[in-house]
Scaffold this motif. Structure first.
Motif, PDB file in Angstrom:
ATOM      1  N   VAL A 133       0.926  46.243   4.106  1.00  0.00           N
ATOM      2  CA  VAL A 133       2.279  46.037   3.565  1.00  0.00           C
ATOM      3  C   VAL A 133       2.205  45.147   2.330  1.00  0.00           C
ATOM      4  O   VAL A 133       2.866  45.406   1.318  1.00  0.00           O
ATOM      5  CB  VAL A 133       3.206  45.420   4.649  1.00  0.00           C
ATOM      6  CG1 VAL A 133       4.547  45.018   4.045  1.00  0.00           C
ATOM      7  CG2 VAL A 133       3.402  46.397   5.799  1.00  0.00           C
ATOM      8  N   ASP A 134       1.339  44.120   2.405  1.00  0.00           N
ATOM      9  CA  ASP A 134       1.171  43.207   1.269  1.00  0.00           C
ATOM     10  C   ASP A 134       0.628  43.960   0.051  1.00  0.00           C
ATOM     11  O   ASP A 134       1.086  43.749  -1.078  1.00  0.00           O
ATOM     12  CB  ASP A 134       0.223  42.064   1.682  1.00  0.00           C
ATOM     13  CG  ASP A 134       0.002  41.084   0.542  1.00  0.00           C
ATOM     14  OD1 ASP A 134       0.982  40.704  -0.102  1.00  0.00           O
ATOM     15  OD2 ASP A 134      -1.163  40.718   0.293  1.00  0.00           O
ATOM     16  N   ILE A 135      -0.333  44.860   0.271  1.00  0.00           N
ATOM     17  CA  ILE A 135      -0.903  45.631  -0.849  1.00  0.00           C
ATOM     18  C   ILE A 135       0.185  46.507  -1.485  1.00  0.00           C
ATOM     19  O   ILE A 135       0.313  46.567  -2.718  1.00  0.00           O
ATOM     20  CB  ILE A 135      -2.059  46.542  -0.365  1.00  0.00           C
ATOM     21  CG1 ILE A 135      -3.191  45.731   0.252  1.00  0.00           C
ATOM     22  CG2 ILE A 135      -2.560  47.443  -1.512  1.00  0.00           C
ATOM     23  CD1 ILE A 135      -4.005  44.936  -0.693  1.00  0.00           C
ATOM     24  N   LEU A 136       0.970  47.179  -0.645  1.00  0.00           N
ATOM     25  CA  LEU A 136       2.029  48.050  -1.183  1.00  0.00           C
ATOM     26  C   LEU A 136       3.037  47.219  -1.995  1.00  0.00           C
ATOM     27  O   LEU A 136       3.504  47.661  -3.046  1.00  0.00           O
ATOM     28  CB  LEU A 136       2.726  48.810  -0.051  1.00  0.00           C
ATOM     29  CG  LEU A 136       1.844  49.861   0.652  1.00  0.00           C
ATOM     30  CD1 LEU A 136       2.549  50.425   1.891  1.00  0.00           C
ATOM     31  CD2 LEU A 136       1.462  51.003  -0.279  1.00  0.00           C
ATOM     32  N   SER A 137       3.323  45.994  -1.534  1.00  0.00           N
ATOM     33  CA  SER A 137       4.223  45.113  -2.301  1.00  0.00           C
ATOM     34  C   SER A 137       3.607  44.741  -3.647  1.00  0.00           C
ATOM     35  O   SER A 137       4.305  44.653  -4.661  1.00  0.00           O
ATOM     36  CB  SER A 137       4.530  43.832  -1.520  1.00  0.00           C
ATOM     37  OG  SER A 137       5.158  44.160  -0.307  1.00  0.00           O
ATOM     38  N   GLN A 138       2.292  44.508  -3.649  1.00  0.00           N
ATOM     39  CA  GLN A 138       1.617  44.187  -4.919  1.00  0.00           C
ATOM     40  C   GLN A 138       1.688  45.371  -5.886  1.00  0.00           C
ATOM     41  O   GLN A 138       1.813  45.186  -7.096  1.00  0.00           O
ATOM     42  CB  GLN A 138       0.146  43.832  -4.675  1.00  0.00           C
ATOM     43  CG  GLN A 138      -0.047  42.479  -4.012  1.00  0.00           C
ATOM     44  CD  GLN A 138      -1.521  42.098  -3.952  1.00  0.00           C
ATOM     45  OE1 GLN A 138      -2.253  42.218  -4.924  1.00  0.00           O
ATOM     46  NE2 GLN A 138      -1.963  41.638  -2.799  1.00  0.00           N
ATOM     47  N   LEU A 139       1.606  46.584  -5.355  1.00  0.00           N
ATOM     48  CA  LEU A 139       1.682  47.772  -6.220  1.00  0.00           C
ATOM     49  C   LEU A 139       3.095  47.923  -6.798  1.00  0.00           C
ATOM     50  O   LEU A 139       3.258  48.328  -7.955  1.00  0.00           O
ATOM     51  CB  LEU A 139       1.256  49.029  -5.461  1.00  0.00           C
ATOM     52  CG  LEU A 139      -0.196  49.010  -4.959  1.00  0.00           C
ATOM     53  CD1 LEU A 139      -0.529  50.314  -4.223  1.00  0.00           C
ATOM     54  CD2 LEU A 139      -1.186  48.784  -6.096  1.00  0.00           C
ATOM     55  N   GLU A 140       4.098  47.565  -6.005  1.00  0.00           N
ATOM     56  CA  GLU A 140       5.487  47.583  -6.518  1.00  0.00           C
ATOM     57  C   GLU A 140       5.652  46.545  -7.624  1.00  0.00           C
ATOM     58  O   GLU A 140       6.273  46.808  -8.657  1.00  0.00           O
ATOM     59  CB  GLU A 140       6.474  47.296  -5.377  1.00  0.00           C
ATOM     60  CG  GLU A 140       6.563  48.429  -4.365  1.00  0.00           C
ATOM     61  CD  GLU A 140       7.433  48.073  -3.157  1.00  0.00           C
ATOM     62  OE1 GLU A 140       8.053  48.986  -2.600  1.00  0.00           O
ATOM     63  OE2 GLU A 140       7.469  46.891  -2.756  1.00  0.00           O
ATOM     64  N   GLU A 141       5.071  45.367  -7.378  1.00  0.00           N
ATOM     65  CA  GLU A 141       5.146  44.285  -8.365  1.00  0.00           C
ATOM     66  C   GLU A 141       4.409  44.683  -9.649  1.00  0.00           C
ATOM     67  O   GLU A 141       4.876  44.414 -10.766  1.00  0.00           O
ATOM     68  CB  GLU A 141       4.528  43.017  -7.735  1.00  0.00           C
ATOM     69  CG  GLU A 141       4.356  41.824  -8.652  1.00  0.00           C
ATOM     70  CD  GLU A 141       5.670  41.148  -9.024  1.00  0.00           C
ATOM     71  OE1 GLU A 141       6.734  41.645  -8.627  1.00  0.00           O
ATOM     72  OE2 GLU A 141       5.616  40.128  -9.743  1.00  0.00           O
ATOM     73  N   ASN A 142       3.273  45.335  -9.473  1.00  0.00           N
ATOM     74  CA  ASN A 142       2.504  45.804 -10.634  1.00  0.00           C
ATOM     75  C   ASN A 142       3.340  46.774 -11.482  1.00  0.00           C
ATOM     76  O   ASN A 142       3.329  46.694 -12.711  1.00  0.00           O
ATOM     77  CB  ASN A 142       1.225  46.502 -10.144  1.00  0.00           C
ATOM     78  CG  ASN A 142       0.293  46.882 -11.281  1.00  0.00           C
ATOM     79  OD1 ASN A 142      -0.245  46.025 -11.968  1.00  0.00           O
ATOM     80  ND2 ASN A 142       0.128  48.186 -11.504  1.00  0.00           N
ATOM     81  N   ALA A 143       4.063  47.666 -10.815  1.00  0.00           N
ATOM     82  CA  ALA A 143       4.894  48.645 -11.530  1.00  0.00           C
ATOM     83  C   ALA A 143       5.993  47.932 -12.329  1.00  0.00           C
ATOM     84  O   ALA A 143       6.314  48.318 -13.453  1.00  0.00           O
ATOM     85  CB  ALA A 143       5.503  49.631 -10.543  1.00  0.00           C
ATOM     86  N   ARG A 144       6.530  46.872 -11.728  1.00  0.00           N
ATOM     87  CA  ARG A 144       7.592  46.120 -12.401  1.00  0.00           C
ATOM     88  C   ARG A 144       7.031  45.416 -13.652  1.00  0.00           C
ATOM     89  O   ARG A 144       7.626  45.482 -14.732  1.00  0.00           O
ATOM     90  CB  ARG A 144       8.183  45.089 -11.433  1.00  0.00           C
ATOM     91  CG  ARG A 144       9.464  44.419 -11.912  1.00  0.00           C
ATOM     92  CD  ARG A 144       9.890  43.295 -10.975  1.00  0.00           C
ATOM     93  NE  ARG A 144       8.894  42.232 -10.873  1.00  0.00           N
ATOM     94  CZ  ARG A 144       8.662  41.308 -11.801  1.00  0.00           C
ATOM     95  NH1 ARG A 144       9.359  41.318 -12.918  1.00  0.00           N
ATOM     96  NH2 ARG A 144       7.732  40.387 -11.633  1.00  0.00           N
ATOM     97  N   ILE A 145       5.860  44.781 -13.505  1.00  0.00           N
ATOM     98  CA  ILE A 145       5.244  44.073 -14.639  1.00  0.00           C
ATOM     99  C   ILE A 145       4.896  45.061 -15.757  1.00  0.00           C
ATOM    100  O   ILE A 145       5.108  44.785 -16.936  1.00  0.00           O
ATOM    101  CB  ILE A 145       3.973  43.316 -14.173  1.00  0.00           C
ATOM    102  CG1 ILE A 145       4.350  42.196 -13.212  1.00  0.00           C
ATOM    103  CG2 ILE A 145       3.198  42.761 -15.364  1.00  0.00           C
ATOM    104  CD1 ILE A 145       3.165  41.541 -12.521  1.00  0.00           C
ATOM    105  N   SER A 146       4.391  46.224 -15.377  1.00  0.00           N
ATOM    106  CA  SER A 146       4.022  47.239 -16.376  1.00  0.00           C
ATOM    107  C   SER A 146       5.229  47.672 -17.183  1.00  0.00           C
ATOM    108  O   SER A 146       5.186  47.754 -18.407  1.00  0.00           O
ATOM    109  CB  SER A 146       3.440  48.476 -15.698  1.00  0.00           C
ATOM    110  OG  SER A 146       2.265  48.159 -15.049  1.00  0.00           O
ATOM    111  N   GLN A 147       6.302  47.944 -16.464  1.00  0.00           N
ATOM    112  CA  GLN A 147       7.507  48.435 -17.128  1.00  0.00           C
ATOM    113  C   GLN A 147       8.097  47.370 -18.045  1.00  0.00           C
ATOM    114  O   GLN A 147       8.403  47.644 -19.199  1.00  0.00           O
ATOM    115  CB  GLN A 147       8.526  48.859 -16.066  1.00  0.00           C
ATOM    116  CG  GLN A 147       9.786  49.423 -16.681  1.00  0.00           C
ATOM    117  CD  GLN A 147      10.676  50.079 -15.642  1.00  0.00           C
ATOM    118  OE1 GLN A 147      10.290  50.283 -14.484  1.00  0.00           O
ATOM    119  NE2 GLN A 147      11.880  50.418 -16.036  1.00  0.00           N
TER     120      GLN A 147
END
Lengths: 280, 183
Positions: free
Chosen positions: A45-59
C-alpha cells in the motif's frame, strides 16, 4: 484527398512524447486506488501511495514519471484519403521525437548499433507501426517503452496441441520469472497467433486497450480473467516486495495463424503504462 | 522491519546492522553508474589501471537520470534493473564497495559476494523517479561524460529512500516477501 502538413505531424508528435512521459493516465491512477483497497500488504500500500505521489510531482513539476523515457514506439493509422505535404511521415515523426525528447528534458536512451552501443543523442529512430485505414484522418498513438519491462518480454512458438493451457502456462512462467524486474504492478499484453513477429506486435498493441476492457471473444476474455487471478496470487506485489497487486491488467489479443503453428508472445509493461494518442 | 539512517561512507558495522525489509534513508555522496560505466571500470581493472573513483565504503546507485531542467541538480532519477550489473558487481565489492542500489533480483554470485565482503543490496522504488529526485541535492559527472545518461556520476543525497533486499547474511526480500503472499 486531404492534405496534412508534415510540420503539423512533427508538432503533434513532440507534444505526445512530452505528455506521455509527464502525465500518468487516469486509468492507472484509478487502478492504484482500487488495488490499495484490496491489498493485504502494508508495504505494498505504501509503494502504491509513493507511485501516486510520484505522478503528482511529475505533473506539477514537469518531470518525467520515470528517468527511462523509453524507446518511442508509434502506432499510426493513416487514412487512405490523406496525403502528407512537405515531407514524409517517418521523417515528420522522427523530427517530433527529436524535438520532444530535447525540449521536454527526456532521456535519450537509444544506441545506433546494438553491439557498438553509441548513443544516437536524440532518442531516434522511432519505431513506427503503420496501418492504412479508410477515411481522411491520421491517428498517432505513442507508447514510450522502457527497457526494464521490455527485457522481461518473450515470444514462444508453441504447438497447436498446447492450446489455451499452453498459452496460459507460458504467460505465467514468464511473469513469474520476471518477478520484481519489470517494475510491478505490471500490465501484461499477450499476443496469440499470427507469425513469429505478428504475435509480438499483437501483444504490444494489446497494451493500448483500456485496462478495464475485456476481449469481446468469450474464450479470450476467460484467459484474461484466469491469468490476472493467477498472476495476482503469485505474491510478487508492487516492486516485488510481496503483496497481492502484481498485475493491473492482462490484455489478450489473437490473430489468425498457420495450421502448423501456435505462436504466443508476452509483452510486459511497467506500472507507468505510458501511452497517449492524437487524431489529426 | 526497522528504519535506519545511513551516512556514507559506510563501515562493515553499518551494513551488518541491516536486515531485509528495513527502510533506509541515505545521506551523503553516492556513486551513480550503470551498464557502460561498469564495463569501463572492469576494463580498467583488467588492464591493471587505477579506477577514476575510490570504491571503499561507497554505495553505487544503478541509474541513468534524465536531463536536469535549469535550476535542478538532476532530472528524474529512479533505479534501473540491477541484474545487468551482476557480472561486474563481485569484483567491485571485493574492492570495498559496501552496497548497491537498484531494482530487481541479483544473481547467487552477487548475494554470495555480499556475504563474503560485507555489503548490502538495496532497492529504490522503480518508476518513482520524480519522487526520488527530490532527495538529490547535487550531481556531477566524475568520469565518461561521453556516455551521456550512462556517465559515472557522484550525487549528494539527503534522506534518499531505499529498502534492504539482500543483507550480509544471504537473505533475500524478493524471495521471502513473495513467499509470504503466495497463494
Amino acid at each position: 484527398m486531404r492534405e496534412i502538413e508534415a510540420k503539423t505531424i512533427t508538432g503533434a508528435v513532440k507534444k505526445l512524447c512530452i505528455d506521455a512521459n509527464y502525465y500518468l493516465n487516469d486509468e492507472v491512477l484509478e487502478a492504484f486506488r482500487s488495488y490499495k483497497e484490496k491489498e493485504e500488504s502494508p508495504v505494498a500500500v505504501d509503494i502504491l501511495s509513493q507511485l501516486e505521489e510520484n505522478a503528482r510531482i511529475s505533473q506539477e513539476g514537469q518531470f518525467p514519471l520515470c528517468q527511462d523515457t523509453g524507446f518511442a514506439v508509434f502506432f499510426v493509422e493513416l487514412g487512405s484519403e490523406v496525403t502528407i505535404k512537405g515531407g514524409t511521415l517517418p521523417d515528420a515523426i522522427n523530427e517530433g521525437v527529436r524535438q520532444g525528447y530535447s525540449e521536454g528534458y527526456l532521456r535519450k536512451s537509444i544506441v545506433s548499433d546494438p553491439l557498438e552501443r553509441k548513443n544516437t543523442g536524440d532518442n531516434t529512430p522511432a519505431i513506427i507501426h503503420l496501418e492504412i485505414v479508410p477515411g481522411d484522418k491520421l491517428k498517432i498513438t505513442i507508447l514510450p517503452k522502457g527497457g526494464g519491462s521490455e527485457n522481461m518480454s518473450e515470444v514462444r512458438m508453441l504447438k497447436p496441441a498446447d492450446g489455451a493451457k499452453g498459452v496460459i502456462d507460458f504467460v505465467l512462467e514468464r511473469v513469474s520469472k520476471a518477478g520484481p524486474n519489470p517494475c510491478p504492478p505490471i500490465v501484461v499484453g499477450v499476443g496469440i497467433g499470427g507469425t513469429f513477429e505478428t504475435a509480438a506486435f499483437v501483444a504490444k498493441k494489446a497494451l493500448l486497450r483500456p485496462l478495464k476492457s475485456k476481449n469481446p471473444k468469450p474464450h479470450l476474455a476467460a484467459i484474461e480473467e484466469e491469468l490476472l487471478e493467477k498472476i495476482n496470487q503469485m505474491g510478487i506485489g508492487p516492486q516485488g516486495f510481496g503483496g497481492r497487486c502484481t498485475a493491473l491488467a492482462v490484455l489478450v489479443e489473437a490473430f489468425p495463424c498457420h495450421i502448423a503453428s501456435l505462436p504466443a508472445a508476452v509483452n510486459i509493461e511497467c506500472h507507468s503504462h505510458r501511452h497517449k494518442e492524437v487524431v489529426l | 522491519m526497522a528504519e535506519a539512517k545511513l551516512t556514507t561512507p559506510l563501515t562493515d558495522k553499518d551494513v551488518e546492522s541491516l536486515n531485509i525489509g528495513d527502510k533506509v534513508l541515505i545521506t551523503g555522496s553516492i556513486l551513480v553508474g550503470r551498464d557502460s560505466a561498469h564495463k569501463r571500470l572492469i576494463d580498467l581493472l583488467d588492464a591493471g589501471k587505477p579506477l577514476p573513483v575510490d570504491l571503499k565504503g561507497q554505495l553505487i546507485y544503478y541509474a541513468g537520470p534524465s536531463p536536469a531542467r535549469p535550476g535542478n541538480p538532476v532530472g528524474s532519477a529512479g533505479p534501473t534493473t540491477s541484474g545487468r550489473m551482476d557480472p561486474y558487481a563481485p569484483r567491485l565489492l571485493a574492492l570495498g564497495l559496501k552496497g548497491m542500489i537498484g531494482k530487481g533480483s541479483r544473481s547467487a554470485e552477487v548475494i554470495e559476494a555480499c556475504k563474503k565482503h560485507k555489503a548490502v543490496y538495496l532497492a529504490a522504488v522503480g518508476g518513482a523517479a520524480a519522487l526520488i529526485a527530490k532527495s538529490v541535492k547535487n550531481a556531477e559527472v566524475v568520469a565518461y561524460p561521453e556516455l551521456g545518461p550512462e556517465a559515472l556520476r557522484l550525487m549528494e543525497v539527503e534522506d534518499f529512500p531505499a529498502v534492504v533486499i539482500n543483507d550480509t547474511r544471504g537473505n533475500d526480500l524478493y524471495v521471502e516477501g513473495r513467499a509470504k503472499y503466495q497463494k
